[in-house]
Design an enzyme around this catalytic site. Structure first.
Site, PDB file in Angstrom:
ATOM      1  N   ASN A 197      56.066  38.395  39.690  1.00  0.00           N
ATOM      2  CA  ASN A 197      56.942  37.230  39.771  1.00  0.00           C
ATOM      3  C   ASN A 197      58.159  37.499  38.909  1.00  0.00           C
ATOM      4  OD1 ASN A 197      58.076  34.565  38.703  1.00  0.00           O
ATOM      5  ND2 ASN A 197      56.688  33.811  40.276  1.00  0.00           N
TER       6      ASN A 197
ATOM      7  N   SER B 199      57.423  33.993  44.694  1.00  0.00           N
ATOM      8  CA  SER B 199      58.318  32.976  44.165  1.00  0.00           C
ATOM      9  C   SER B 199      57.536  31.675  44.106  1.00  0.00           C
ATOM     10  CB  SER B 199      59.554  32.820  45.061  1.00  0.00           C
ATOM     11  OG  SER B 199      60.543  32.049  44.419  1.00  0.00           O
ATOM     12  N   GLU B 200      57.591  30.992  42.969  1.00  0.00           N
ATOM     13  CA  GLU B 200      56.690  29.864  42.732  1.00  0.00           C
ATOM     14  C   GLU B 200      56.983  28.636  43.592  1.00  0.00           C
ATOM     15  OE1 GLU B 200      59.373  30.103  38.967  1.00  0.00           O
ATOM     16  OE2 GLU B 200      58.536  31.455  40.462  1.00  0.00           O
ATOM     17  N   ASN B 201      58.062  28.678  44.379  1.00  0.00           N
ATOM     18  CA  ASN B 201      58.288  27.592  45.328  1.00  0.00           C
ATOM     19  C   ASN B 201      57.519  27.797  46.633  1.00  0.00           C
ATOM     20  OD1 ASN B 201      60.210  29.772  45.699  1.00  0.00           O
ATOM     21  ND2 ASN B 201      61.164  28.521  47.274  1.00  0.00           N
TER      22      ASN B 201
END
Length: 514
Positions: free
Chosen positions: A316, A339-341
């Site tokens: 990440n 990607s944390e979205n």
């Protein structure tokens, strides 16, 4: 006759025992039957009152319920508590509700893209409860599952844990309301803090498709916070780009079952504004000879960070220099970037004809996806992170301490960006945390210190620090050890630019580059 779609006004046939049951009525209480379909946002929102607690889906400008927000703007209701990952921008989305002063309190993880709101917050015009992004996602997931609280390692040792994070300022800049200290416990030798779950009166979410039973499907990274918010409210109101017949969405491809959905509208129009339209650079535009001195420094740091990639790893990358490092992954190496979205398998930036407003990274930049990639919700993204399933995370910083403390989300009284997902990323087990930053601040002051002076993102969490002057390994016992030095930089100049004692490796080498 009600304006709700006629089919949802009719009796619902329960196939199992052939009992006819009347369709649900407008109520903020417990709901039983199929969702109602409405013609306009105003009709679907008619019982949302001032003082309500709203969960509003989206990430930046991606996947926000544009039409429902428009309905709120027309309603004129106020004193709202709004739970949303971020505050959008000043002239679109949630930012418009803030501008019209309809919001009393925000619960968010990040406000960096809305400097006007940051200014108003510092002037005491709003209450703001900043919450780590992964914690926010889990609060919603747990709330929807009937779990009142949970323990997480995220934010241990920070203002979130210890209390004192400013929720509201006075006009003179002093703090009017502080956050409260969180309860903490130790499990299997690791420190955790307790977080209470979040539920709301209404959830306003954006779907790609809804069928006439009320099942929802999202498109790519527009799923984000929409999915957990559907489950955490008494009443979920969904707007969809398209409403399809029952059966058009295969049951095994439904993201949110209809049991969580109470009202549906078809969105009248969508701007789908893109915050950062980032395109692939041509070879000419990427010519090193045209780069500024600052860009050269950033590239040097990013090229060294890229040396940490290994074939087959999952990683990440934060906004800025960390993401820049992905440009230098060798062609013969496969690295899955998350990607944390809500995407695992980030590809390069798109060409103009590949741009998709429903496909962005956590920096709100347009991206592509590689073959074999996957999309998921924000709570799923952080389950991967907290569960220690990534081998590497690379982040930026404002300050790093001698023993690996990190500060990268707030300068008290001057700038509040929010922590986003950083607190979650640096608390993940079995994940190497690498920090990339310029060695000194713009005014020449030290950024590498004995002790951070800014509020912490994490304690003893940094494993490696990369600057334009060199590379440092960091341990809790021995502190900073210089292992690589930039060619042409002297050890004396590094010591002078560093605000704490450093060790020097016996096998010190020149700084690697890809």
């Amino acid at each position: 006759m009600s304006t709700a779609v006629k089919s949802s006004q009719s009796l619902l046939l329960i196939a199992r025992n052939q009992i006819n049951v009347p369709a649900r009525s407008f109520s903020t209480g417990w709901q039983l039957l199929a969702p109602q379909f409405f013609s306009t946002p105003e009709e679907a929102l008619q019982d949302v009152k001032s003082g309500s607690k709203l969960l509003i889906g989206g990430f930046g400008l991606c996947g926000i319920p544009e039409n429902l927000i428009s309905g709120l703007l027309k309603s004129g209701i106020s004193d709202l508590t709004v739970v949303s990952n971020d505050t959008g921008v000043a002239d679109f989305g949630v930012g418009l509700l803030l501008r019209q002063k309809q919001i009393k309190r925000m619960v968010s993880s990040y406000i960096g893209e809305n400097p006007e709101f940051g200014k108003q917050y510092l002037q005491g015009e709003f209450e703001l409860e900043l919450t780590p992004q992964g914690t926010l996602a889990e609060k919603l997931r747990a709330g929807g599952a009937g779990i009142p609280a949970f323990y997480t390692p995220t934010a241990y040792g920070t203002l979130i844990h210890e209390g004192g994070s400013p929720i509201q300022f006075n006009k003179d800049g002093s703090v009017a309301i502080h956050s409260k200290r969180r309860e903490d416990r130790v499990f299997n030798g690791t420190n955790y803090i307790m977080e209470e779950s979040i539920t709301g009166d209404f959830a306003l979410v954006k779907a790609w498709k809804a069928d006439k039973a009320g099942n929802l499907v999202f498109n790519k990274t527009a799923m984000n916070f929409n999915l957990p918010m559907c489950k955490a409210a008494k009443i979920t109101i969904a707007e969809a780009e398209e409403i399809v017949d029952i059966g058009d969405i295969p049951p095994d491809q439904i993201h949110v079952p209809s049991i969580y959905v109470n009202r549906v509208i078809k969105g009248d129009k969508y701007e789908k504004r893109i915050f950062r339209r980032t395109l692939a650079k041509s070879a000419e535009n990427g010519n090193n000879a045209q780069m500024s001195a600052d860009d050269r420094v950033r590239e040097k740091i990013a090229r060294r960070a890229a040396c940490e990639f290994r074939d087959g790893m999952c990683a990440n990358l934060g906004i800025g220099m960390p993401m820049l490092a992905s440009n230098f992954i060798p062609d013969d190496m496969t690295v899955k970037l998350q990607s944390e979205n809500g995407i695992l398998g980030l590809g390069p930036f798109p060409t103009e004809n590949q741009v998709d407003p429903d496909l962005i990274n956590a920096g709100k930049e347009t991206v592509t996806a590689i073959p074999g990639s996957s999309y998921f919700s924000s709570d799923e993204a952080f389950a991967m992170i907290r569960g220690g399933h990534f081998q590497l995370t690379i982040l930026g910083a404002m300050q790093v301490s001698q023993y690996g403390d990190l500060a990268n989300w707030m300068i008290p009284g001057k700038m509040v960006k929010g922590m986003g997902g950083a607190m979650d990323l640096v608390s993940a087990p079995r994940t190497k945390v690498v920090i990339t930053m310029k060695h000194s601040a713009k005014d020449g002051s030290h950024k590498i210190l004995e002790k951070c002076t800014f509020p912490l993102t994490g304690k003893h969490c940094v494993d490696m620090l990369i600057t334009e002057l060199g590379v440092f390994n960091i341990s809790r016992d021995h502190g900073l050890t210089l292992t690589e030095i930039d060619e042409g930089t002297s050890l004396e100049s590094i010591r002078a630019a560093t605000g704490c004692r450093i060790n020097v490796a016996d096998d010190l080498i020149h700084m690697k580059q890809l």
